[in-house]
Design a protein around this motif. Structure first.
Motif, PDB file in Angstrom:
ATOM      1  N   ALA A  59       1.417  -5.027   5.879  1.00  0.00           N
ATOM      2  CA  ALA A  59       2.728  -4.623   6.382  1.00  0.00           C
ATOM      3  C   ALA A  59       3.642  -4.233   5.230  1.00  0.00           C
ATOM      4  O   ALA A  59       3.434  -4.625   4.075  1.00  0.00           O
ATOM      5  CB  ALA A  59       3.357  -5.758   7.189  1.00  0.00           C
ATOM      6  N   GLY A  60       4.680  -3.464   5.544  1.00  0.00           N
ATOM      7  CA  GLY A  60       5.610  -3.011   4.525  1.00  0.00           C
ATOM      8  C   GLY A  60       6.323  -4.120   3.797  1.00  0.00           C
ATOM      9  O   GLY A  60       6.783  -3.931   2.655  1.00  0.00           O
ATOM     10  N   SER A  61       6.430  -5.297   4.422  1.00  0.00           N
ATOM     11  CA  SER A  61       7.109  -6.421   3.769  1.00  0.00           C
ATOM     12  C   SER A  61       6.414  -6.831   2.484  1.00  0.00           C
ATOM     13  O   SER A  61       7.029  -7.438   1.607  1.00  0.00           O
ATOM     14  CB  SER A  61       7.183  -7.616   4.731  1.00  0.00           C
ATOM     15  OG  SER A  61       5.896  -7.907   5.260  1.00  0.00           O
ATOM     16  N   CYS A  62       5.127  -6.499   2.336  1.00  0.00           N
ATOM     17  CA  CYS A  62       4.389  -6.801   1.108  1.00  0.00           C
ATOM     18  C   CYS A  62       4.984  -6.064  -0.088  1.00  0.00           C
ATOM     19  O   CYS A  62       4.848  -6.498  -1.234  1.00  0.00           O
ATOM     20  CB  CYS A  62       2.929  -6.421   1.302  1.00  0.00           C
ATOM     21  SG  CYS A  62       1.854  -6.692  -0.109  1.00  0.00           S
ATOM     22  N   PHE A  63       5.687  -4.946   0.164  1.00  0.00           N
ATOM     23  CA  PHE A  63       6.241  -4.111  -0.892  1.00  0.00           C
ATOM     24  C   PHE A  63       7.724  -4.383  -1.153  1.00  0.00           C
ATOM     25  O   PHE A  63       8.346  -3.680  -1.946  1.00  0.00           O
ATOM     26  CB  PHE A  63       6.049  -2.634  -0.534  1.00  0.00           C
ATOM     27  CG  PHE A  63       4.606  -2.247  -0.364  1.00  0.00           C
ATOM     28  CD1 PHE A  63       3.898  -1.687  -1.413  1.00  0.00           C
ATOM     29  CD2 PHE A  63       3.948  -2.463   0.835  1.00  0.00           C
ATOM     30  CE1 PHE A  63       2.563  -1.349  -1.268  1.00  0.00           C
ATOM     31  CE2 PHE A  63       2.613  -2.132   0.989  1.00  0.00           C
ATOM     32  CZ  PHE A  63       1.915  -1.577  -0.060  1.00  0.00           C
ATOM     33  N   ALA A  64       8.261  -5.390  -0.492  1.00  0.00           N
ATOM     34  CA  ALA A  64       9.691  -5.678  -0.578  1.00  0.00           C
ATOM     35  C   ALA A  64      10.004  -6.580  -1.763  1.00  0.00           C
ATOM     36  O   ALA A  64       9.255  -7.503  -2.072  1.00  0.00           O
ATOM     37  CB  ALA A  64      10.178  -6.339   0.703  1.00  0.00           C
ATOM     38  N   ALA A  65      11.123  -6.308  -2.421  1.00  0.00           N
ATOM     39  CA  ALA A  65      11.581  -7.185  -3.492  1.00  0.00           C
ATOM     40  C   ALA A  65      12.195  -8.461  -2.926  1.00  0.00           C
ATOM     41  O   ALA A  65      12.205  -9.495  -3.594  1.00  0.00           O
ATOM     42  CB  ALA A  65      12.601  -6.465  -4.366  1.00  0.00           C
ATOM     43  N   ASP A  66      12.706  -8.396  -1.711  1.00  0.00           N
ATOM     44  CA  ASP A  66      13.263  -9.548  -1.014  1.00  0.00           C
ATOM     45  C   ASP A  66      12.476  -9.775   0.264  1.00  0.00           C
ATOM     46  O   ASP A  66      11.977  -8.813   0.874  1.00  0.00           O
ATOM     47  CB  ASP A  66      14.743  -9.322  -0.666  1.00  0.00           C
ATOM     48  CG  ASP A  66      15.638  -9.321  -1.896  1.00  0.00           C
ATOM     49  OD1 ASP A  66      15.327 -10.075  -2.836  1.00  0.00           O
ATOM     50  OD2 ASP A  66      16.619  -8.561  -1.912  1.00  0.00           O
ATOM     51  N   PRO A  67      12.356 -11.038   0.722  1.00  0.00           N
ATOM     52  CA  PRO A  67      11.575 -11.300   1.938  1.00  0.00           C
ATOM     53  C   PRO A  67      12.296 -10.815   3.193  1.00  0.00           C
ATOM     54  O   PRO A  67      13.519 -10.663   3.219  1.00  0.00           O
ATOM     55  CB  PRO A  67      11.446 -12.832   1.927  1.00  0.00           C
ATOM     56  CG  PRO A  67      12.620 -13.314   1.136  1.00  0.00           C
ATOM     57  CD  PRO A  67      12.873 -12.262   0.089  1.00  0.00           C
ATOM     58  N   GLY A  68      11.500 -10.553   4.229  1.00  0.00           N
ATOM     59  CA  GLY A  68      12.063 -10.273   5.541  1.00  0.00           C
ATOM     60  C   GLY A  68      12.493  -8.854   5.794  1.00  0.00           C
ATOM     61  O   GLY A  68      13.170  -8.585   6.790  1.00  0.00           O
ATOM     62  N   VAL A  69      12.117  -7.912   4.942  1.00  0.00           N
ATOM     63  CA  VAL A  69      12.492  -6.519   5.161  1.00  0.00           C
ATOM     64  C   VAL A  69      11.226  -5.653   5.213  1.00  0.00           C
ATOM     65  O   VAL A  69      10.143  -6.087   4.845  1.00  0.00           O
ATOM     66  CB  VAL A  69      13.451  -5.994   4.077  1.00  0.00           C
ATOM     67  CG1 VAL A  69      14.773  -6.734   4.150  1.00  0.00           C
ATOM     68  CG2 VAL A  69      12.841  -6.152   2.692  1.00  0.00           C
ATOM     69  N   PHE A  70      11.387  -4.426   5.700  1.00  0.00           N
ATOM     70  CA  PHE A  70      10.307  -3.448   5.840  1.00  0.00           C
ATOM     71  C   PHE A  70       9.216  -3.903   6.809  1.00  0.00           C
ATOM     72  O   PHE A  70       8.069  -3.469   6.710  1.00  0.00           O
ATOM     73  CB  PHE A  70       9.684  -3.090   4.478  1.00  0.00           C
ATOM     74  CG  PHE A  70      10.673  -2.590   3.469  1.00  0.00           C
ATOM     75  CD1 PHE A  70      11.520  -1.533   3.785  1.00  0.00           C
ATOM     76  CD2 PHE A  70      10.788  -3.175   2.219  1.00  0.00           C
ATOM     77  CE1 PHE A  70      12.438  -1.071   2.862  1.00  0.00           C
ATOM     78  CE2 PHE A  70      11.704  -2.721   1.293  1.00  0.00           C
ATOM     79  CZ  PHE A  70      12.538  -1.657   1.620  1.00  0.00           C
ATOM     80  N   GLU A  71       9.577  -4.766   7.759  1.00  0.00           N
ATOM     81  CA  GLU A  71       8.586  -5.194   8.746  1.00  0.00           C
ATOM     82  C   GLU A  71       8.332  -4.118   9.800  1.00  0.00           C
ATOM     83  O   GLU A  71       7.462  -4.289  10.655  1.00  0.00           O
ATOM     84  CB  GLU A  71       9.024  -6.503   9.397  1.00  0.00           C
ATOM     85  CG  GLU A  71       9.019  -7.668   8.420  1.00  0.00           C
ATOM     86  CD  GLU A  71       9.205  -9.012   9.087  1.00  0.00           C
ATOM     87  OE1 GLU A  71       9.568  -9.026  10.293  1.00  0.00           O
ATOM     88  OE2 GLU A  71       8.987 -10.038   8.419  1.00  0.00           O
ATOM     89  N   GLN A  72       9.061  -3.010   9.736  1.00  0.00           N
ATOM     90  CA  GLN A  72       8.810  -1.867  10.620  1.00  0.00           C
ATOM     91  C   GLN A  72       7.970  -0.809   9.920  1.00  0.00           C
ATOM     92  O   GLN A  72       7.745   0.262  10.481  1.00  0.00           O
ATOM     93  CB  GLN A  72      10.137  -1.265  11.105  1.00  0.00           C
ATOM     94  CG  GLN A  72      10.828  -0.307  10.131  1.00  0.00           C
ATOM     95  CD  GLN A  72      11.529  -0.999   8.958  1.00  0.00           C
ATOM     96  OE1 GLN A  72      11.336  -2.176   8.715  1.00  0.00           O
ATOM     97  NE2 GLN A  72      12.367  -0.249   8.259  1.00  0.00           N
ATOM     98  N   ARG A  73       7.474  -1.114   8.727  1.00  0.00           N
ATOM     99  CA  ARG A  73       6.782  -0.118   7.915  1.00  0.00           C
ATOM    100  C   ARG A  73       5.332  -0.517   7.641  1.00  0.00           C
ATOM    101  O   ARG A  73       4.988  -1.697   7.538  1.00  0.00           O
ATOM    102  CB  ARG A  73       7.483   0.045   6.565  1.00  0.00           C
ATOM    103  CG  ARG A  73       8.875   0.631   6.637  1.00  0.00           C
ATOM    104  CD  ARG A  73       8.827   2.135   6.716  1.00  0.00           C
ATOM    105  NE  ARG A  73      10.159   2.730   6.633  1.00  0.00           N
ATOM    106  CZ  ARG A  73      10.371   4.037   6.571  1.00  0.00           C
ATOM    107  NH1 ARG A  73       9.353   4.876   6.567  1.00  0.00           N
ATOM    108  NH2 ARG A  73      11.604   4.506   6.512  1.00  0.00           N
ATOM    109  N   LEU A  74       4.496   0.521   7.483  1.00  0.00           N
ATOM    110  CA  LEU A  74       3.145   0.380   6.975  1.00  0.00           C
ATOM    111  C   LEU A  74       2.942   1.396   5.852  1.00  0.00           C
ATOM    112  O   LEU A  74       3.359   2.547   5.988  1.00  0.00           O
ATOM    113  CB  LEU A  74       2.098   0.666   8.063  1.00  0.00           C
ATOM    114  CG  LEU A  74       1.903  -0.353   9.178  1.00  0.00           C
ATOM    115  CD1 LEU A  74       0.958   0.236  10.224  1.00  0.00           C
ATOM    116  CD2 LEU A  74       1.350  -1.668   8.640  1.00  0.00           C
TER     117      LEU A  74
END
Length: 379
Positions: free
Chosen positions: A325-340
């Motif tokens: 999931a996109g959250s793997c690429f986030a600098a902060d937790p809990g974001v980009f969960e709508q992304r792949l």
């Protein structure tokens, strides 16, 4: 591909054609024999490979001498050497969000405090980046301006000049990751970032690169370009970790680089075909998903429209597709969960099959709570 084989979309890394690898091995073999009577330790890298990498920078518009080059075991190794020498626990680092997960993890393990700056579909928030450089007084700034991982975006030249000016004023060490710079699919290949600054503004710019994306990750050959004095210090840093890189791999890398644009050119043609196959399959199976076609790089940054990417990734694993999931690429937790992030590094038919399996996964039920997805391994 076997019908039950897992399709790996977590690693955006292409293979190398067998005939190309075999030819390069044959070319490297006589040179290897000439090294057999030597100790084989080269902390700075083989002189011939350092010269070849320096010449590549010069040809792209950034005059460089071999003394400014350190050969490393990949770009990630180059980054960890820099962190070990220049950075300490508690110091700040400015990073993009999203960004390359392994770089973010390296910063965390160095116990640095990250200051994220957004990269959106429209590109970098340059005003926010310039403000962060002045406000946070970061020890280090890590950027991927060339076909950014995971978005595939390319930072415009005027923005590069603004960032270099702001970085010089803040005193930060600016680490520019050019691992994807050669993978220009729809635009000319970019000039090196450090060539965009005014005289006197690039003294603390460290450029890292690698053959992993442009040639083959199995080589584990990368480099960094920095002031010669810093290269000497970093060579001392690497001696206590691995003494020096493999002579065999470096000779093979030199043989591949000596082939000029032949391999990269063929790779770009394949990537365009694979990108078309992936976008066509996504449009057919997931018409509600959106993405902006990147001008280069290896992947799409796909918007699912709702924060379901972690659940879909877990379901996809049950259907034989490994993706993060996109959250793997986030600098902060809990974001980009709508992304792949969806790489297009596999053959067209394999990509079509991966999307078909993901469509089945999307129609399936959620996996049981606590399903073990295994360790993350994203490149």
């Amino acid at each position: 591909m076997a019908p039950d084989a897992t399709i790996d979309l977590a690693r955006a890394a292409p293979g190398v054609p067998e005939d190309v690898l075999a030819a390069a091995l044959a070319e490297a073999a006589p040179a290897l024999a000439s090294h057999a009577h030597t100790p084989g330790y080269h902390p700075y890298g083989l002189p011939g490979l350092r010269a070849a990498v320096a010449e590549r920078f010069t040809r792209r518009g950034l005059p460089t001498v071999p003394e400014q080059i350190l050969i490393t075991s990949g770009a990630q190794h180059a980054l960890t050497l820099v962190l070990g020498l220049l950075c300490g626990p508690g110091e700040r680092s400015v990073v993009e969000s999203p960004s390359y997960p392994n770089a973010l993890e390296a910063l965390r393990r160095a116990r640095m405090r990250t200051v994220p700056v957004p990269v959106t579909e429209d590109g970098w928030d340059i005003a926010a980046l310039v403000s962060a450089l002045g406000r946070a007084a970061p020890r280090l700034t890590y950027l991927i301006p060339d076909f950014h991982n995971p978005t595939g975006l390319l930072m415009p030249a005027p923005d590069r000049a603004r960032v270099l000016h702001a970085a010089a004023g803040s005193g930060t060490w600016l680490v520019v990751d050019e691992t994807l710079a050669e993978l220009a699919l729809d635009v000319p290949a970019p000039t090196p970032f450090a060539a965009c600054g005014a005289p006197g503004e690039t003294g603390q710019v460290i450029t890292v690169g690698s053959m992993s994306k442009s040639h083959w990750g199995g080589l584990r050959i990368g480099w960094l370009r920095a002031p010669a004095r810093l290269v000497t210090e970093l060579a001392g840093q690497r001696i206590v970790t691995d003494v020096g890189g493999s002579v065999v791999d470096q000779l093979l890398a030199l043989a591949l680089l000596s082939r000029g644009p032949e391999l990269p050119g063929a790779r770009l043609r394949r990537l365009r075909e694979q990108r078309a196959a992936l976008t066509g399959a996504l449009a057919a199976h997931f018409p509600a998903w959106t993405w902006r076609q990147p001008p280069g790089g290896l992947s799409l940054w796909v918007d699912l429209g709702e924060p379901v990417a972690p659940d879909l990734a877990a379901r996809a694993r049950e259907h034989g597709v490994r993706i993060e999931a996109g959250s793997c690429f986030a600098a902060d937790p809990g974001v980009f969960e709508q992304r792949l992030r969806m790489p297009f590094t596999l053959p067209p038919d394999t990509l079509r099959e991966a999307v078909r399996r993901m469509a089945s996964a999307a129609a399936d039920r959620l996996p049981p709570a606590g399903t073990d997805r295994g360790p993350r391994w994203v490149v």
